[in-house]
Write a protein that holds these residues in place. Sequence first.
Motif, PDB file in Angstrom:
ATOM      1  N   THR A 162       0.814  -1.214   0.000  1.00 41.81           N
ATOM      2  CA  THR A 162       0.000   0.000   0.000  1.00 41.81           C
ATOM      3  C   THR A 162       0.846   1.262   0.000  1.00 41.81           C
ATOM      4  OG1 THR A 162      -0.120  -0.042   2.416  1.00 41.81           O
ATOM      5  CG2 THR A 162      -1.877  -1.177   1.206  1.00 41.81           C
ATOM      6  N   ARG A 163       2.173   1.107   0.116  1.00 39.61           N
ATOM      7  CA  ARG A 163       3.019   2.291   0.192  1.00 39.61           C
ATOM      8  C   ARG A 163       4.095   2.291  -0.885  1.00 39.61           C
ATOM      9  NH1 ARG A 163       5.164   2.739   6.178  1.00 39.61           N
ATOM     10  NH2 ARG A 163       5.829   4.721   5.364  1.00 39.61           N
ATOM     11  N   GLU A 164       3.905   1.482  -1.936  1.00 40.00           N
ATOM     12  CA  GLU A 164       4.966   1.314  -2.925  1.00 40.00           C
ATOM     13  C   GLU A 164       5.391   2.621  -3.575  1.00 40.00           C
ATOM     14  OE1 GLU A 164       3.262  -1.579  -5.433  1.00 40.00           O
ATOM     15  OE2 GLU A 164       4.012  -3.277  -4.287  1.00 40.00           O
ATOM     16  N   ARG A 165       4.412   3.431  -3.940  1.00 37.50           N
ATOM     17  CA  ARG A 165       4.764   4.618  -4.730  1.00 37.50           C
ATOM     18  C   ARG A 165       5.686   5.545  -3.956  1.00 37.50           C
ATOM     19  NH1 ARG A 165       0.666   8.724  -7.909  1.00 37.50           N
ATOM     20  NH2 ARG A 165       2.265   9.710  -9.161  1.00 37.50           N
ATOM     21  N   ARG A 166       5.377   5.775  -2.689  1.00 35.61           N
ATOM     22  CA  ARG A 166       6.219   6.667  -1.890  1.00 35.61           C
ATOM     23  C   ARG A 166       7.463   5.954  -1.373  1.00 35.61           C
ATOM     24  NH1 ARG A 166       5.964   7.821   3.541  1.00 35.61           N
ATOM     25  NH2 ARG A 166       4.001   6.699   3.744  1.00 35.61           N
ATOM     26  N   SER A 167       7.343   4.663  -1.101  1.00 37.91           N
ATOM     27  CA  SER A 167       8.419   3.949  -0.432  1.00 37.91           C
ATOM     28  C   SER A 167       9.661   3.820  -1.293  1.00 37.91           C
ATOM     29  CB  SER A 167       7.939   2.555  -0.013  1.00 37.91           C
ATOM     30  OG  SER A 167       6.930   2.632   0.959  1.00 37.91           O
ATOM     31  N   HIS A 168       9.483   3.662  -2.611  1.00 36.92           N
ATOM     32  CA  HIS A 168      10.669   3.420  -3.420  1.00 36.92           C
ATOM     33  C   HIS A 168      11.597   4.643  -3.438  1.00 36.92           C
ATOM     34  CE1 HIS A 168       8.561   5.707  -6.618  1.00 36.92           C
ATOM     35  NE2 HIS A 168       9.758   5.922  -7.099  1.00 36.92           N
ATOM     36  N   LEU A 169      11.064   5.820  -3.109  1.00 40.37           N
ATOM     37  CA  LEU A 169      11.884   7.017  -3.078  1.00 40.37           C
ATOM     38  C   LEU A 169      12.769   7.073  -1.841  1.00 40.37           C
ATOM     39  CD1 LEU A 169       9.171   9.589  -4.219  1.00 40.37           C
ATOM     40  CD2 LEU A 169      10.983   8.575  -5.618  1.00 40.37           C
ATOM     41  N   THR A 170      12.350   6.416  -0.779  1.00 40.43           N
ATOM     42  CA  THR A 170      13.098   6.474   0.484  1.00 40.43           C
ATOM     43  C   THR A 170      13.684   5.128   0.872  1.00 40.43           C
ATOM     44  OG1 THR A 170      11.040   6.097   1.706  1.00 40.43           O
ATOM     45  CG2 THR A 170      11.711   8.380   1.347  1.00 40.43           C
ATOM     46  N   ALA A 171      13.558   4.120   0.005  1.00 37.11           N
ATOM     47  CA  ALA A 171      14.116   2.800   0.313  1.00 37.11           C
ATOM     48  C   ALA A 171      15.639   2.899   0.381  1.00 37.11           C
ATOM     49  CB  ALA A 171      13.697   1.794  -0.759  1.00 37.11           C
ATOM     50  N   PRO A 172      16.268   2.050   1.165  1.00 37.56           N
ATOM     51  CA  PRO A 172      17.730   2.124   1.304  1.00 37.56           C
ATOM     52  C   PRO A 172      18.419   1.837  -0.021  1.00 37.56           C
ATOM     53  CG  PRO A 172      16.897   0.078   2.238  1.00 37.56           C
ATOM     54  CD  PRO A 172      15.697   0.920   1.934  1.00 37.56           C
ATOM     55  N   ARG A 173      19.455   2.586  -0.290  1.00 32.80           N
ATOM     56  CA  ARG A 173      20.196   2.397  -1.541  1.00 32.80           C
ATOM     57  C   ARG A 173      21.234   1.294  -1.348  1.00 32.80           C
ATOM     58  NH1 ARG A 173      19.168   6.123  -5.253  1.00 32.80           N
ATOM     59  NH2 ARG A 173      21.137   5.739  -6.333  1.00 32.80           N
ATOM     60  N   VAL A 174      20.726   0.104  -1.200  1.00 28.23           N
ATOM     61  CA  VAL A 174      21.579  -1.053  -0.952  1.00 28.23           C
ATOM     62  C   VAL A 174      21.350  -2.073  -2.065  1.00 28.23           C
ATOM     63  CG1 VAL A 174      21.598  -0.752   1.545  1.00 28.23           C
ATOM     64  CG2 VAL A 174      19.795  -2.114   0.488  1.00 28.23           C
ATOM     65  N   PRO A 175      22.336  -2.911  -2.354  1.00 28.99           N
ATOM     66  CA  PRO A 175      22.150  -3.935  -3.389  1.00 28.99           C
ATOM     67  C   PRO A 175      21.211  -5.038  -2.921  1.00 28.99           C
ATOM     68  CG  PRO A 175      24.293  -4.187  -2.338  1.00 28.99           C
ATOM     69  CD  PRO A 175      23.704  -2.928  -1.792  1.00 28.99           C
ATOM     70  N   THR A 176      20.353  -5.468  -3.812  1.00 27.38           N
ATOM     71  CA  THR A 176      19.449  -6.575  -3.543  1.00 27.38           C
ATOM     72  C   THR A 176      19.506  -7.538  -4.720  1.00 27.38           C
ATOM     73  OG1 THR A 176      17.627  -5.275  -4.465  1.00 27.38           O
ATOM     74  CG2 THR A 176      17.854  -5.277  -2.073  1.00 27.38           C
ATOM     75  N   VAL A 177      19.044  -8.744  -4.491  1.00 28.44           N
ATOM     76  CA  VAL A 177      19.026  -9.760  -5.543  1.00 28.44           C
ATOM     77  C   VAL A 177      17.610  -9.903  -6.086  1.00 28.44           C
ATOM     78  CG1 VAL A 177      19.217 -12.236  -6.019  1.00 28.44           C
ATOM     79  CG2 VAL A 177      21.038 -11.066  -4.784  1.00 28.44           C
ATOM     80  N   GLY A 178      17.489  -9.888  -7.385  1.00 26.46           N
ATOM     81  CA  GLY A 178      16.226 -10.187  -8.037  1.00 26.46           C
ATOM     82  C   GLY A 178      16.331 -11.502  -8.768  1.00 26.46           C
TER      83      GLY A 178
END
Length: 386
Positions: free
Chosen positions: A23-39
């Motif tokens: 429910t918070r995807e749109r705003r959250s991606h702007l403040t998510a940690p700039r860390v590497p993740t695996v997709g």
Amino acid sequence: MSTYRDFTSRGSARATVLKTAGTRERRSHLTAPRVPTVGIDIGGTKVMAGVVDADGVILEKVRTETPDKSKSPKVVEDTICELVLDLSDRHDVHAVGIGAAGWVDADRSKVLFAPHLAWRNEPLRDALSARLAVPVLVDNDANTAAWAEWRFGAGRGEDHLVMITLGTGIGGAILEDGRVKRGKYGVAGEFGHMQVVPGGHRCPCGNRGCWEQYSSGNALVREARELAAADSPVAYGLIDRVGGNVHEITGPLITELAREGDAMCIELFQDIGQWLGVGIANLAAALDPSCFVIGGGVSAADDLLIGPAREAFRRHLTGRGYRPEARIVKAQLGPEAGMVGAADLARLVARRFRRTNRRRVERHERYERYAQAIRNSSTTRPTQEP
């Protein structure tokens, strides 16, 4: 791999994170940690994993074949874990996102059904998070691809976007105002299983006449093989290329011959494209998006496919001539879109877990300072002489 493995009491925190992330995807991606993740993108033929940074750049990727669907779900889990652990040897992995070719429940914890794998109500998220000791997010592969195109690709700036992925079958996803629309039960966007021809070709889902039986990689190859097996004169170029072995006819080969000007292969793409346009027109009547992004392996044919799709879309669009027409564009991120989107969505979970774990560390440090102060005060307290 990460400091997350140092914390084991996080079951309830994970459940809270996954309920709020959607429910918070749109705003959250702007403040998510700039860390590497695996997709990780799990399809009918391949499993691809990659380390992705906060800008959608792939730092490294590895791939392997998808285990046969007759094998147990644990075999697929073993494959995923091997790829993640391989990447974690060279990168500090903070979370893992899975894009699965199947139906994923609303909590993004179980794969309800995967037509090309032996997953039936499979608790994939919990099984993998227990083995990898990092937060894991599971979503439909078309949802993750759509998210990637909206964030980094052809869908940037669009508020109402529909993604259609053409591969072995047809996948789909809906984004409105920067949120993936998953539906009440998590299975929205399965456009490939809309019935377009009652009593038509049998689909692996169990029904007949599904859209993906007429506009997908499987449909393209099936039609080509049928013409070649019938020794049709129009298929001689294709028959010569495979030396008469019909089973060696593949989608990439048909694409190659079409680009070289083979009339039959061009016609096959026109047929597939026309069915694609009809389905898009139906989706426009139901959803009215501003943009359709066409991805998946079959989209590599470019205008051989998308040109006929645009023409059929205009012919079949309800209210044509009296309404704005949605754009139909090719995806920009190619076959890596699902992997990139899964990694980026996983960063939303990584942020909350980093915050939770940081609070645990801060509480522990405060306790240690308090305990040390008590010890210091007891050692410095003057002793009374008898």
